[in-house]
Design an enzyme around this catalytic site. Structure first.
Site, PDB file in Angstrom:
ATOM      1  N   ASP A 161       0.826  -1.133   0.072  1.00 29.80           N
ATOM      2  CA  ASP A 161       0.068   0.143   0.075  1.00 29.80           C
ATOM      3  C   ASP A 161       0.783   1.246  -0.052  1.00 29.80           C
ATOM      4  OD1 ASP A 161      -2.382   1.677   0.336  1.00 29.80           O
ATOM      5  OD2 ASP A 161      -1.299   2.296   2.276  1.00 29.80           O
ATOM      6  N   LYS A 189      -4.251  -0.828   6.380  1.00 26.65           N
ATOM      7  CA  LYS A 189      -3.189  -0.589   7.344  1.00 26.65           C
ATOM      8  C   LYS A 189      -4.075  -0.751   8.687  1.00 26.65           C
ATOM      9  CE  LYS A 189      -2.844   3.183   4.904  1.00 26.65           C
ATOM     10  NZ  LYS A 189      -2.510   4.243   4.066  1.00 26.65           N
ATOM     11  N   ARG A 194       0.016   6.428  -6.696  1.00 20.65           N
ATOM     12  CA  ARG A 194      -1.447   7.004  -7.068  1.00 20.65           C
ATOM     13  C   ARG A 194      -1.210   8.243  -6.835  1.00 20.65           C
ATOM     14  NH1 ARG A 194      -4.585   4.518  -2.867  1.00 20.65           N
ATOM     15  NH2 ARG A 194      -6.223   5.919  -3.393  1.00 20.65           N
ATOM     16  N   SER A 241      -6.825   0.854   0.737  1.00 19.01           N
ATOM     17  CA  SER A 241      -5.526   1.430   1.366  1.00 19.01           C
ATOM     18  C   SER A 241      -5.806   1.749   2.818  1.00 19.01           C
ATOM     19  CB  SER A 241      -5.550   2.794   0.496  1.00 19.01           C
ATOM     20  OG  SER A 241      -4.113   3.691   1.111  1.00 19.01           O
TER      21      SER A 241
HETATM   22  N1  URA Z   1      -5.216   7.628   2.790  1.00 21.54           N
HETATM   23  C1  URA Z   1      -4.719   6.450   2.677  1.00 21.54           C
HETATM   24  O1  URA Z   1      -4.275   5.957   3.339  1.00 21.54           O
HETATM   25  N2  URA Z   1      -5.124   6.044   1.381  1.00 21.54           N
HETATM   26  C2  URA Z   1      -5.724   6.471   0.382  1.00 21.54           C
HETATM   27  O2  URA Z   1      -5.836   5.993  -0.746  1.00 21.54           O
HETATM   28  C3  URA Z   1      -6.448   7.572   0.759  1.00 21.54           C
HETATM   29  C4  URA Z   1      -5.962   8.305   1.863  1.00 21.54           C
END
Ligand code: URA
Length: 433
Positions: free
Chosen positions: A165, A191, A172, A187
């Protein structure tokens, strides 16, 4: 694993609107993690997902593959129930600083593994780093120990938590592929699931200063994250909260720590207290703790836990906070009422004053930021100060000042009230309230 899959096949499948097999998703994310799928191929796949989306099965598999790319914390041995909160980010959003010790003082363990701020919304770690001595990097053993002893940890999410990620998010960010609900949801949730919490409350911000300006999309993001959490055994609930004006009066690292201390001392701005208590009540309910968090703000128990949390990470809770050397004010151009305060402009101003960063390796100023001297609905007279600006030099001061042009809309009438708590998205019915 031997496979006949190629990155181009996976990209083309999604580009043409077809579902990816579990095998294809697992393979492409693992191969990307090993450096065998190139950044440009992953960027093309991300863009195909922006346009074509992921269905529920694909999204679950995608999230699993991101979790499995790294380590998972095991918090199951703690004597307290674990519950965390995640905010999609807003201007002046200092809630984590108050909420983690507050909920811990009520008997839960709050493992807040956070990131740093990018762009116009500040990062929780940057704010806490304005406390002399405080350190963000903890080992898994230190996290475990602090959760057992203090009940609250706010620290950096280690490099080994969902590393795919981390790489994909950075990609991204520079390829115009952040704005996809399945990519954002996977994403964030990969986490949070890897962090090992048993319950999670999401604060999905909606409005001008938020990532999601549109309520319908914010609701869809909330639903997607709630379902992902629940399908991974994490009790998950979301609140949609307004982010048109900044939360509280202060935007900037040390300024926000000071304002958080005001709330922990039982005072502070009403909006910060209201959102904090609303999230705290949901967090406590999710883990079955029947405690009134307001009493813990009013009688000093949350503050005592904050001080222990800071000291456990090397910080001195009694040390004076940084203060910027250069100050200026923006004055009202006319008599009237403050119709609105534009969170985005104020966030950008704080960022340009030095409180935020454009690239993740940039330093931030502890003392820089904006103090909103007026609130929405308040009457003002021409020449009255609306904002106080703080920076470490004149150059930053001038840049911040330029960003505040038009940040306060003055009108003949005060305008209607702006509700803060918009709706709640829960798992049971998938419905909103
Ligand atoms: N925060 C994140 O951790 N991931 C995203 O894709 C957008 C905001």
């Amino acid at each position: 694993m031997t496979t006949s899959l190629t990155a181009v096949d996976v990209i083309v499948t999604k580009r043409d609107g077809n579902a990816l097999s579990d095998e294809a998703i697992t393979w492409v994310l693992r191969a990307y993690g090993r450096g065998e799928v190139a950044d440009e191929q992953m960027a093309a796949l991300a863009m195909a997902i922006v346009w074509r989306g992921l269905d529920d099965r694909e999204l679950r598999t995608w999230t699993d593959a991101m979790i499995e790319s790294g380590e998972r914390l095991d918090l199951s041995g703690l004597s307290r129930p674990t519950v965390d909160k995640h905010s999609t980010g807003g201007v002046g959003d200092k809630i984590s600083l108050i909420l983690a010790p507050l909920v811990a003082s009520c008997g839960a363990a709050v493992p807040q593994l956070s990131g740093r701020g990018l762009g116009h919304t500040g990062g929780t770690l940057d704010k806490l780093e304005s406390i002399p001595g405080w350190r963000a990097a903890l080992t898994p053993d230190e996290i475990h120990h602090q959760l057992e002893e203090v009940g609250a940890v706010v620290c950096a999410a280690g490099e080994r938590l969902a590393p795919v990620d981390r790489a994909l998010y950075a990609l991204r960010d520079v390829t115009g592929t952040v704005e996809s609900i399945p990519l954002i949801a996977s994403s964030i949730m990969s986490k949070k699931i890897a962090e090992g919490t048993s319950a999670l409350v999401l604060d999905v911000k909606v409005g001008r200063g938020a990532f999601m300006g549109d309520r319908q999309r914010a609701r869809e993001l909330a639903r997607t994250m709630v379902e992902l959490g629940e399908s991974h055994g994490v009790r998950t609930l979301a609140q949609l909260t307004a982010m048109d004006a900044p939360l509280g009066r202060c935007v900037g690292n040390a300024l926000e720590v000071r304002e958080s201390l005001d709330v922990l001392e039982g005072g502070g701005p009403d909006d910060v207290r209201e959102v904090t208590l609303s999230l705290a009540r949901d967090m406590l309910a999710l883990v079955g703790l029947d405690v009134d968090p307001a009493a813990h703000l009013d009688d000093g128990r949350a503050l005592a836990t904050f001080r222990r949390m800071i000291a456990a990470q090397g910080g001195d809770p009694d040390a004076p906070l940084a203060s910027a050397s250069h100050r200026d004010h923006v004055l009202a151009a006319r008599d009237g009422y403050v119709r609105s305060l534009d969170a985005r402009s104020i966030g950008v101003a704080a960022w340009r004053l030095g409180a935020g960063r454009a690239r993740k390796e940039d330093p931030v100023s502890a003392g820089a930021g904006v103090i909103c001297l007026v609130r929405e609905g308040q009457p003002v007279t021409a020449g009255e100060p609306l904002f106080e600006l703080r920076a470490d030099d004149d150059d930053h001061l001038a840049r911040g000042r330029a960003a505040l042009a038009g940040a306060a809309e003055l009108a003949d009438e005060p305008g209607g009230p702006h509700p803060l708590l918009l709706e709640r998205v829960a798992h049971e019915s998938g419905s909103t309230s």
